[in-house]
Design a protein around this motif. Structure first.
Motif, PDB file in Angstrom:
ATOM      1  N   VAL A  64      29.397 -38.974  22.755  1.00  0.00           N
ATOM      2  CA  VAL A  64      28.248 -39.368  23.569  1.00  0.00           C
ATOM      3  C   VAL A  64      27.668 -40.718  23.144  1.00  0.00           C
ATOM      4  CG1 VAL A  64      25.919 -38.744  24.343  1.00  0.00           C
ATOM      5  CG2 VAL A  64      27.703 -36.995  24.236  1.00  0.00           C
ATOM      6  N   SER A 122      22.199 -39.275  18.783  1.00  0.00           N
ATOM      7  CA  SER A 122      22.334 -37.828  18.885  1.00  0.00           C
ATOM      8  C   SER A 122      22.293 -37.228  17.487  1.00  0.00           C
ATOM      9  CB  SER A 122      23.643 -37.455  19.590  1.00  0.00           C
ATOM     10  OG  SER A 122      24.769 -37.874  18.830  1.00  0.00           O
ATOM     11  N   SER A 158      18.885 -31.364  24.003  1.00  0.00           N
ATOM     12  CA  SER A 158      20.130 -30.602  23.886  1.00  0.00           C
ATOM     13  C   SER A 158      21.031 -31.136  22.782  1.00  0.00           C
ATOM     14  CB  SER A 158      20.889 -30.623  25.215  1.00  0.00           C
ATOM     15  OG  SER A 158      21.252 -31.946  25.573  1.00  0.00           O
ATOM     16  N   LEU A 202      27.967 -30.445  22.259  1.00  0.00           N
ATOM     17  CA  LEU A 202      27.564 -31.289  23.384  1.00  0.00           C
ATOM     18  C   LEU A 202      27.667 -32.774  23.071  1.00  0.00           C
ATOM     19  CD1 LEU A 202      24.463 -29.308  24.715  1.00  0.00           C
ATOM     20  CD2 LEU A 202      26.664 -29.603  25.861  1.00  0.00           C
ATOM     21  N   GLU A 203      27.475 -33.174  21.807  1.00  0.00           N
ATOM     22  CA  GLU A 203      27.532 -34.598  21.508  1.00  0.00           C
ATOM     23  C   GLU A 203      28.957 -35.138  21.552  1.00  0.00           C
ATOM     24  OE1 GLU A 203      25.817 -35.512  17.738  1.00  0.00           O
ATOM     25  OE2 GLU A 203      27.249 -34.293  16.600  1.00  0.00           O
ATOM     26  N   LEU A 207      28.542 -36.954  29.462  1.00  0.00           N
ATOM     27  CA  LEU A 207      27.117 -36.657  29.285  1.00  0.00           C
ATOM     28  C   LEU A 207      26.297 -37.939  29.182  1.00  0.00           C
ATOM     29  CD1 LEU A 207      24.849 -34.660  28.971  1.00  0.00           C
ATOM     30  CD2 LEU A 207      25.430 -34.430  26.543  1.00  0.00           C
ATOM     31  N   GLU A 224      17.602 -36.714  23.718  1.00  0.00           N
ATOM     32  CA  GLU A 224      17.986 -35.525  24.468  1.00  0.00           C
ATOM     33  C   GLU A 224      17.823 -34.295  23.573  1.00  0.00           C
ATOM     34  OE1 GLU A 224      19.405 -34.928  27.746  1.00  0.00           O
ATOM     35  OE2 GLU A 224      18.383 -36.834  28.048  1.00  0.00           O
ATOM     36  N   ARG A 232      25.422 -39.179  32.567  1.00  0.00           N
ATOM     37  CA  ARG A 232      24.371 -38.366  33.194  1.00  0.00           C
ATOM     38  C   ARG A 232      23.003 -38.741  32.645  1.00  0.00           C
ATOM     39  NH1 ARG A 232      24.544 -36.867  37.802  1.00  0.00           N
ATOM     40  NH2 ARG A 232      25.544 -38.908  37.708  1.00  0.00           N
TER      41      ARG A 232
END
Length: 268
Positions: free
Chosen positions: A126, A47, A74, A93-94, A99, A72, A102
């Motif tokens: 993540v 990430s 995002s 988000l990381e 996540l 990803e 998913r």
């Protein structure tokens, strides 16, 4: 010493750190080559700016099929910086638990696969959960981290566990705490990170060793190669063959999660 010479000097020190890890690199490459020889894949995830190392592995010139680059947008799309799709959101988000699960829900992984998970700090949620899930599925995990930075950092997981806690093998970029390596006179914060230097050295050393193992096993890889080296026709043939092989391998990742059957039913 100029700041340029300072950065180059510290980069040479990083080379020394990577060179001392030759045996660990060979172990990682052996695991990865075994997965590729079994017709499976090496899952490569990172990430933030660790995406750079994912793309360095595959696809690019001097690379070959067998690696599944999990990128990803995002978590890695930095072009906008602020506003929609900005860096603030990506950094948030990381560290969102769940996540990784998913993301991996999209792939039918098996214990014949292997994984390379990249995170300089080794402390974002993540990547850690990605490695944790891989291990639970019996997949060998190689972590690529900056050891000094990881040791000095505080993990964002509630249990305090870091990426190295879910790795079968850990490789060190050799960069310093904080990553940036150069102090400019009258500037109190350092500039110019080093983890990309060490990361690129590690990734390409692994790649070279995997290529040797595959060739020794009688399955030389189809390498994306510039036309200036092999001629336009041969370069095109290698390009198409490598991409066809990737498509064949990645199709296996969708066999049992419903995606392949859905595609077949809707294109039949």
């Amino acid at each position: 010493m100029s700041v340029i010479q300072d950065y180059i000097k510290k980069s040479r020190q990083i080379i020394d750190v990577v060179e001392k890890q030759e045996e660990q690199i060979k172990i990682a490459a052996r695991w990865f080559a075994d997965s590729i020889l079994e017709g499976r894949m090496v899952h490569v995830f990172g990430s933030g700016h660790s995406r750079i190392m994912v793309e360095e592995m595959w696809p690019r010139y001097g690379s070959f099929a067998g690696f599944n680059p999990i990128v990803e947008l995002s978590l890695t799309f930095h072009n906008m910086v602020v506003g929609a799709n900005g860096q603030r959101q990506a950094m948030f988000l990381e560290n969102v638990s769940g996540l990784a699960d998913r993301i991996l829900r999209n792939f039918d992984v098996t214990d014949q696969d292997t994984a390379l998970v990249i995170s300089s700090s080794g402390c974002n949620v993540v990547p850690i959960e990605m490695a944790e899930i891989f291990q639970k599925k019996g997949i060998k995990v190689v972590a690529l981290v900056t050891k000094l930075h990881l040791e000095a950092s505080t993990c964002k997981r509630t249990d305090g566990k870091k990426l190295s806690d879910f790795a079968d093998l850990v490789l060190d970029t050799g960069a310093p705490v904080g990553d940036a390596m150069v102090y400019v006179p009258n500037l109190d914060t350092p500039v110019s990170p080093g983890s990309t230097v060490g990361g690129a050295l590690l990734v390409n050393s692994i790649k070279a060793q995997v290529a040797e193992y595959l060739t020794l096993a009688g399955h030389p890889p189809k390498v994306l190669t510039a036309g200036v080296l092999v001629g336009t026709q041969r370069a095109t043939e290698l390009f198409e063959a490598a991409y066809d092989e990737h498509a064949h391998r990645i199709a296996k990742m969708y066999e049992k999660n419903g995606i392949s059957s859905y595609v077949s039913e809707n294109n039949g």
